[in-house]
Design a protein around this motif. Structure first.
Motif, PDB file in Angstrom:
ATOM      1  N   THR A 137       0.754  -1.242  -0.140  1.00  0.00           N
ATOM      2  CA  THR A 137       0.043  -0.065  -0.101  1.00  0.00           C
ATOM      3  C   THR A 137       0.820   1.227   0.013  1.00  0.00           C
ATOM      4  O   THR A 137       0.507   2.286  -0.927  1.00  0.00           O
ATOM      5  CB  THR A 137      -0.835   0.005   1.291  1.00  0.00           C
ATOM      6  N   VAL A 150     -18.502   2.466  -2.345  1.00  0.00           N
ATOM      7  CA  VAL A 150     -17.106   1.375  -2.199  1.00  0.00           C
ATOM      8  C   VAL A 150     -16.155   1.514  -3.501  1.00  0.00           C
ATOM      9  O   VAL A 150     -15.339   1.877  -3.361  1.00  0.00           O
ATOM     10  CB  VAL A 150     -17.227  -0.095  -1.329  1.00  0.00           C
ATOM     11  N   LEU A 188     -12.366   2.523  -4.530  1.00  0.00           N
ATOM     12  CA  LEU A 188     -11.495   1.343  -4.979  1.00  0.00           C
ATOM     13  C   LEU A 188     -11.141   1.734  -6.426  1.00  0.00           C
ATOM     14  O   LEU A 188     -10.039   1.543  -6.868  1.00  0.00           O
ATOM     15  CB  LEU A 188     -12.344   0.192  -4.861  1.00  0.00           C
ATOM     16  N   ASP A 189     -11.934   2.199  -7.567  1.00  0.00           N
ATOM     17  CA  ASP A 189     -11.522   2.235  -8.781  1.00  0.00           C
ATOM     18  C   ASP A 189     -10.355   2.986  -9.000  1.00  0.00           C
ATOM     19  O   ASP A 189     -10.157   4.172  -8.783  1.00  0.00           O
ATOM     20  CB  ASP A 189     -12.590   3.096  -9.585  1.00  0.00           C
ATOM     21  N   PHE A 231      -6.409  -0.703  -4.173  1.00  0.00           N
ATOM     22  CA  PHE A 231      -7.141  -1.801  -3.824  1.00  0.00           C
ATOM     23  C   PHE A 231      -8.277  -2.138  -4.528  1.00  0.00           C
ATOM     24  O   PHE A 231      -9.069  -2.628  -4.476  1.00  0.00           O
ATOM     25  CB  PHE A 231      -7.681  -1.933  -2.495  1.00  0.00           C
ATOM     26  N   SER A 232      -7.786  -1.677  -5.890  1.00  0.00           N
ATOM     27  CA  SER A 232      -8.880  -2.064  -7.231  1.00  0.00           C
ATOM     28  C   SER A 232      -9.140  -3.463  -7.420  1.00  0.00           C
ATOM     29  O   SER A 232      -9.971  -3.783  -8.087  1.00  0.00           O
ATOM     30  CB  SER A 232      -8.591  -1.030  -8.278  1.00  0.00           C
ATOM     31  N   PHE A 265     -10.251  -5.458  -5.521  1.00  0.00           N
ATOM     32  CA  PHE A 265     -11.383  -5.873  -4.934  1.00  0.00           C
ATOM     33  C   PHE A 265     -12.615  -5.448  -5.582  1.00  0.00           C
ATOM     34  O   PHE A 265     -13.531  -6.097  -5.767  1.00  0.00           O
ATOM     35  CB  PHE A 265     -11.302  -5.212  -3.527  1.00  0.00           C
ATOM     36  N   LEU A 266     -12.481  -4.398  -6.430  1.00  0.00           N
ATOM     37  CA  LEU A 266     -13.463  -3.977  -7.364  1.00  0.00           C
ATOM     38  C   LEU A 266     -13.586  -4.621  -8.523  1.00  0.00           C
ATOM     39  O   LEU A 266     -14.906  -5.298  -8.838  1.00  0.00           O
ATOM     40  CB  LEU A 266     -13.237  -2.758  -7.812  1.00  0.00           C
ATOM     41  N   VAL A 302      -9.285   1.121   2.946  1.00  0.00           N
ATOM     42  CA  VAL A 302     -10.140   0.227   1.868  1.00  0.00           C
ATOM     43  C   VAL A 302     -11.697   0.458   1.711  1.00  0.00           C
ATOM     44  O   VAL A 302     -12.321   0.727   0.609  1.00  0.00           O
ATOM     45  CB  VAL A 302     -10.011  -1.397   2.119  1.00  0.00           C
TER      46      VAL A 302
END
Length: 419
Positions: free
Chosen positions: A14, A245, A249-250, A254-255, A257-258, A362
């Motif tokens: 991160t 969310v 994220l986009d 942490f994209s 997770f998208l 996140v």
């Protein structure tokens, strides 16, 4: 990978990236598994037919949970059991049941905690039941399971829907996940040798993806599984509004997770378009998402934006307007996953504990706070706690408090509301 190693790896990653409706059902019939002697592949093989009674045990096998720390004496099983999908159709789901060997000395039957893990990734090897048994060491919630077992509680941990061979995990699909969690609590007493009672008090617990699942289970319990004696739910790090969310994220660290969410929601609602919207880069991202676990999801898919993965360069708002073959849009389906909506229908009759990390990077803290506010406005007894850590650390920081809070619910003590 142990939790400490995972925290270090994700923290370093991160830093580097940022610096550069309810179906009423009767109790399950007698288990379809006469003894827990199934071969391991049988637990993950979709059966030709699934019984219409949720919580029926379809297959089980005794296992050793090598990734649960503490050398706790227990009996444990992998289980395949029946559940119900978002269309009311029977569906098979895999999971784990663990029961401490030490006799239960509290009042009444030994309590059961129905547990849904946080995000593990979509790859078939990522299933929580496989990771707990040591087939693949990327899990980070063995400590949660250990704490419950040390307190004397049985743990019924669902993998969540879709981790069977040839299927796709229905990541963040609310109704499917809530049903799966309630139904492993139904299945637990039917596992041969478990010694559990159908009269046992039940607690619900989950964090992140699991937090959304456990709150969906809480919202669905009265209508879908009224025979379960659910006494409380603890949910943390909650992605309560998937639109909010997704916006956070986009294109970010942490994209991945998208990407998981797009794949998981489309698996749960196959009428939605996905492949037809993707370019070659997007199709490769989907293949990657379906093959890796948590760390791989974060590292391989970081920085991806939906506009770079679609042929028309769609923004999220444009994606939400894309309509499926059943007439529903992506936006309408995502809105149906939102927590804290229509609580006049989804009546929660027991206390809830919600928590999050003060530095959650996140899940937007605004959506977590909004779920709490909605529950309070609906009169749900809601405890609330903020921990000093980020998204991953808060999960570990809360373990002792959650186990103690559930213990108070099992003991029949009144819960404090922080509304």
């Amino acid at each position: 990978m142990k939790k400490s190693a995972l925290v270090t790896a994700l923290a370093a990653l991160t830093a580097a990236l940022l610096g550069s409706g309810g179906l009423v059902s009767e109790a399950p019939r007698a288990s379809a598994a006469a003894a827990c002697t199934a071969a391991d592949p049988d637990v993950y093989t979709p059966p030709a037919t699934v019984p219409a009674t949720p919580g029926t045990v379809l297959a089980c096998r005794s296992v050793t949970l090598s990734q649960v720390p503490g050398s706790i004496a227990m009996s444990a099983w992998k289980v395949l059991y029946s559940s119900t999908d978002n269309q009311g159709r029977p569906a098979a789901v895999s999971g784990t049941l663990a029961v401490p060997s030490a006799p239960w000395t509290g009042a009444g039957p030994r309590p059961v905690v129905a547990f849904h893990p946080g995000t593990l990734g979509l790859g078939p090897q990522c299933a929580f039941s496989k990771q707990l048994a040591g087939a693949f060491q990327d899990e980070y919630e063995g400590d949660n399971v250990a704490a419950l077992l040390k307190a004397g509680y049985a743990v019924a941990a669902t993998d969540g829907p879709g981790y069977l061979d040839g299927r796709t995990h229905r990541y963040v699909a609310g109704t499917d996940s809530g049903h799966a969690l309630l139904d492993i609590a139904r299945a637990a007493p039917a596992v041969p040798g478990s010694g559990l009672s159908r009269q046992a008090r039940v607690g619900l617990w989950g964090y992140s993806e699991g937090g959304a699942a456990s709150l969906w289970a809480a919202q669905l319990a009265a209508g879908y599984a009224p025979e379960l004696k659910v006494v409380g739910d603890a949910s943390g790090g909650i992605p309560g509004d998937l639109r909010q969310v997704a916006a956070a994220l986009d294109g970010g660290a942490f994209s991945g997770f998208l990407a998981d969410a797009a794949v998981g929601i489309q698996a749960a609602y196959p009428a939605l378009p996905l492949d037809s919207l993707l370019n070659d880069q997007g199709r490769q991202a989907v293949r990657t998402a379906k093959s890796v676990c948590l760390v791989g999801t974060v590292t391989a898919l970081a920085g991806r934006s939906i506009k770079d993965l679609t042929t028309a360069g769609l923004t999220l708002d444009q994606l939400y307007r894309q309509r499926g073959s059943d007439g529903r849009t992506w936006g309408e389906v995502l809105d149906a996953q939102k927590l804290g909506v229509d609580l006049g229908t989804y009546k929660i009759t027991f206390p809830v504990l919600q928590y999050r990390g003060a530095l959650d990077e996140v899940i937007p803290t605004a959506t977590e706070d909004a779920v709490r506010a909605a529950y309070c406005a609906a009169g749900v007894s809601t405890g609330w706690k903020i921990y000093p850590g980020d998204h991953l650390l808060a999960d570990n920081q809360a373990v002792g408090d959650v186990v103690s809070w559930l213990g108070d619910r099992f003991a029949g003590k009144a819960a404090r509301s922080d509304c």
